[in-house]
Design a protein around this motif. Structure first.
Motif, PDB file in Angstrom:
ATOM      1  N   TYR A   1      10.659   3.603 -13.587  1.00 23.60           N
ATOM      2  CA  TYR A   1      11.250   2.631 -14.403  1.00 23.60           C
ATOM      3  C   TYR A   1      11.215   1.203 -14.068  1.00 23.60           C
ATOM      4  N   ALA A   2      11.657   1.183 -12.609  1.00 22.49           N
ATOM      5  CA  ALA A   2      11.434  -0.406 -12.114  1.00 22.49           C
ATOM      6  C   ALA A   2      10.012  -0.934 -12.326  1.00 22.49           C
ATOM      7  N   GLU A   3       9.036   0.173 -12.002  1.00 21.12           N
ATOM      8  CA  GLU A   3       7.566  -0.303 -12.081  1.00 21.12           C
ATOM      9  C   GLU A   3       7.176  -0.671 -13.479  1.00 21.12           C
ATOM     10  N   VAL A   4       7.706   0.088 -14.560  1.00 23.14           N
ATOM     11  CA  VAL A   4       7.533  -0.169 -15.821  1.00 23.14           C
ATOM     12  C   VAL A   4       7.769  -1.588 -16.240  1.00 23.14           C
ATOM     13  N   GLN A   5       9.314  -1.980 -15.628  1.00 23.67           N
ATOM     14  CA  GLN A   5       9.940  -3.259 -16.030  1.00 23.67           C
ATOM     15  C   GLN A   5       9.127  -4.360 -15.410  1.00 23.67           C
ATOM     16  N   ILE A   6       8.774  -4.004 -14.290  1.00 23.67           N
ATOM     17  CA  ILE A   6       7.873  -5.070 -13.533  1.00 23.67           C
ATOM     18  C   ILE A   6       6.586  -5.415 -14.432  1.00 23.67           C
ATOM     19  N   ASP A   7       5.887  -4.278 -14.764  1.00 18.35           N
ATOM     20  CA  ASP A   7       4.796  -4.161 -15.341  1.00 18.35           C
ATOM     21  C   ASP A   7       4.870  -5.134 -16.545  1.00 18.35           C
ATOM     22  N   LEU A   8       5.930  -5.041 -17.383  1.00 16.94           N
ATOM     23  CA  LEU A   8       6.057  -5.627 -18.708  1.00 16.94           C
ATOM     24  C   LEU A   8       6.589  -7.035 -18.804  1.00 16.94           C
ATOM     25  N   THR A   9       6.906  -7.442 -17.768  1.00 19.47           N
ATOM     26  CA  THR A   9       7.438  -8.965 -17.503  1.00 19.47           C
ATOM     27  C   THR A   9       6.345 -10.022 -17.951  1.00 19.47           C
ATOM     28  N   SER A  10       5.161  -9.541 -18.152  1.00 23.01           N
ATOM     29  CA  SER A  10       4.110 -10.266 -18.766  1.00 23.01           C
ATOM     30  C   SER A  10       4.034 -10.138 -20.307  1.00 23.01           C
ATOM     31  N   ARG A  11       4.879  -9.275 -20.698  1.00 20.19           N
ATOM     32  CA  ARG A  11       4.695  -9.037 -22.261  1.00 20.19           C
ATOM     33  C   ARG A  11       5.829  -9.315 -23.035  1.00 20.19           C
ATOM     34  N   VAL A  12       6.901 -10.026 -22.407  1.00 17.44           N
ATOM     35  CA  VAL A  12       7.895 -10.474 -23.087  1.00 17.44           C
ATOM     36  C   VAL A  12       7.883 -11.154 -24.429  1.00 17.44           C
TER      37      VAL A  12
ATOM     38  N   ARG B   1      22.512   4.949  -2.937  1.00 13.83           N
ATOM     39  CA  ARG B   1      21.007   5.241  -2.380  1.00 13.83           C
ATOM     40  C   ARG B   1      20.102   5.043  -3.586  1.00 13.83           C
ATOM     41  N   LEU B   2      20.420   5.534  -5.041  1.00  9.71           N
ATOM     42  CA  LEU B   2      19.888   5.223  -6.021  1.00  9.71           C
ATOM     43  C   LEU B   2      19.480   3.999  -6.601  1.00  9.71           C
ATOM     44  N   TYR B   3      20.639   3.157  -6.180  1.00  9.63           N
ATOM     45  CA  TYR B   3      20.561   1.787  -6.335  1.00  9.63           C
ATOM     46  C   TYR B   3      19.264   1.066  -5.277  1.00  9.63           C
ATOM     47  N   ASP B   4      19.483   1.490  -4.260  1.00  8.82           N
ATOM     48  CA  ASP B   4      18.283   1.217  -3.272  1.00  8.82           C
ATOM     49  C   ASP B   4      17.016   1.343  -3.815  1.00  8.82           C
ATOM     50  N   VAL B   5      16.768   2.610  -4.176  1.00  9.70           N
ATOM     51  CA  VAL B   5      15.669   3.123  -4.587  1.00  9.70           C
ATOM     52  C   VAL B   5      15.198   2.158  -5.995  1.00  9.70           C
ATOM     53  N   TYR B   6      15.808   1.961  -6.899  1.00  9.80           N
ATOM     54  CA  TYR B   6      15.637   1.092  -7.908  1.00  9.80           C
ATOM     55  C   TYR B   6      15.247  -0.027  -7.485  1.00  9.80           C
TER      56      TYR B   6
END
Length: 335
Positions: free
Chosen positions: A127-138, A263-268
């Protein structure tokens, strides 16, 4: 649409099911897929139909007019990230209809204890990678009609929300007290400052799934699909973890600051270290967690104002409830 002007939901209208069934047969027929049995509507108010077919079970979804962007957004997400988004077999954008194949079982059915959090670790990275990927598609996302929850917009939306005294249920047992309402009004300048402070961390705004929990994530053959994009928009990415962390805590009976959740926060957050230090990311997360409560109130206002009874009455306390939590946040456990 005026806030208190309810839309008559299409799927409650006479003849809607027959119209949807006719479209389903035609849309699948164009792809060489035949319906092999009775199209099932599990509940009278359900917007999801199960369609048995020669290609296996297929699911039809009709979206609420207040969240009409979902089919177009889902179609775009599948085009951009087919590795983790629902395949869309057909859409009718004018009517808010779409067809999707069976996505598998829900993550909820798999994660039954804290020992199973490996699934969540993998999903949050994706999910984090998707969000980062879509920063250019705002801009593209906004053109699709997703909810606008950008930090520059939220302060004005906050003040507009406080003018809708009907939605706030002031003085009602399930609503805000007059004292809480006055505090919210007085807090407006501070909320604007919070949004500016959050923007100052330099984390780009992007796609935000406001209802990202284990019943909206599907698993099939070790493949994860992120679904149900109706309550989504452009926002600070970390606002997502408000609902996500609360659902995980509730399902697994964890405290909000339990080591498993930390731990999950750190992973995200780890993929976001390309934008800021982990210390800054954690500070931004804490702030976004509270800002996300206003986002939830805004979305619930939109949904309850646009849908008829009994839904509107059943969830009328959601808007004042989230605003009350926003006021009380400093007195509750922090993330």
């Amino acid at each position: 649409m005026m806030p208190n002007q309810a839309i008559q939901l299409p799927w409650l209208q006479p003849g809607w099911f027959e119209q949807a069934s006719t479209w389903i047969h035609a849309a699948l027929g164009h792809q060489g897929i035949n319906v092999t049995g009775t199209i099932e509507q599990p509940q009278v108010h359900s917007t999801v139909l199960r369609v048995p077919s020669t290609a296996g079970d297929i699911y039809f979804k009709a979206t609420s007019p207040t969240l009409a962007h979902e089919p177009a957004l889902t179609q775009a997400l599948w085009r951009w990230r087919p590795d983790c988004m629902p395949p869309v077999l057909a859409v009718d954008l004018a009517r808010g209809w779409m067809l999707m194949p069976n996505l598998g079982v829900t993550l909820r059915s798999l994660v039954q204890s804290t020992r199973d959090l490996g699934h969540w670790e993998r999903v949050l990275r994706i999910y984090a990678e998707v969000q980062i990927d879509l920063t250019s598609r705002v801009n593209e996302l906004l053109e699709l009609g997703v909810l606008d929850r950008r930090l520059t917009m939220l302060p004005d939306y906050y003040e507009q929300l406080l003018t809708d005294t009907d939605a706030l249920l002031i003085g009602h047992p399930k609503g805000l007290s007059m004292e809480a309402y006055q505090r919210l009004r007085q807090f407006a300048p501070q909320f604007r400052g919070m949004c500016e402070q959050l923007a100052g961390y330099g984390i780009p705004e992007t796609l935000h799934h406001e209802d990202f929990h284990d019943a909206n994530i599907f698993v099939r053959n070790n493949h994860y699909t992120l679904a149900d994009w109706g309550e989504s928009g452009v926002a600070h990415p970390f606002c997502t973890l408000l609902v996500t962390s609360r659902v995980i805590a509730w399902r697994l009976e964890l405290e909000e600051n339990a080591p498993e959740l930390v731990r999950l926060y750190d992973v995200y957050l780890e993929p976001w270290t390309c934008f800021a230090s982990l210390e800054s990311l954690n500070a931004a997360l804490k702030l976004a967690y509270r800002v996300g409560m206003v986002c939830r109130a805004l979305t619930w206002r939109r949904v309850t104002a646009g849908e008829g009874e009994p839904f509107k009455s059943e969830y009328a306390d959601a808007v004042p409830g989230w605003l009350q939590e926003f006021l009380n946040y400093d007195m509750t456990p922090t993330v």
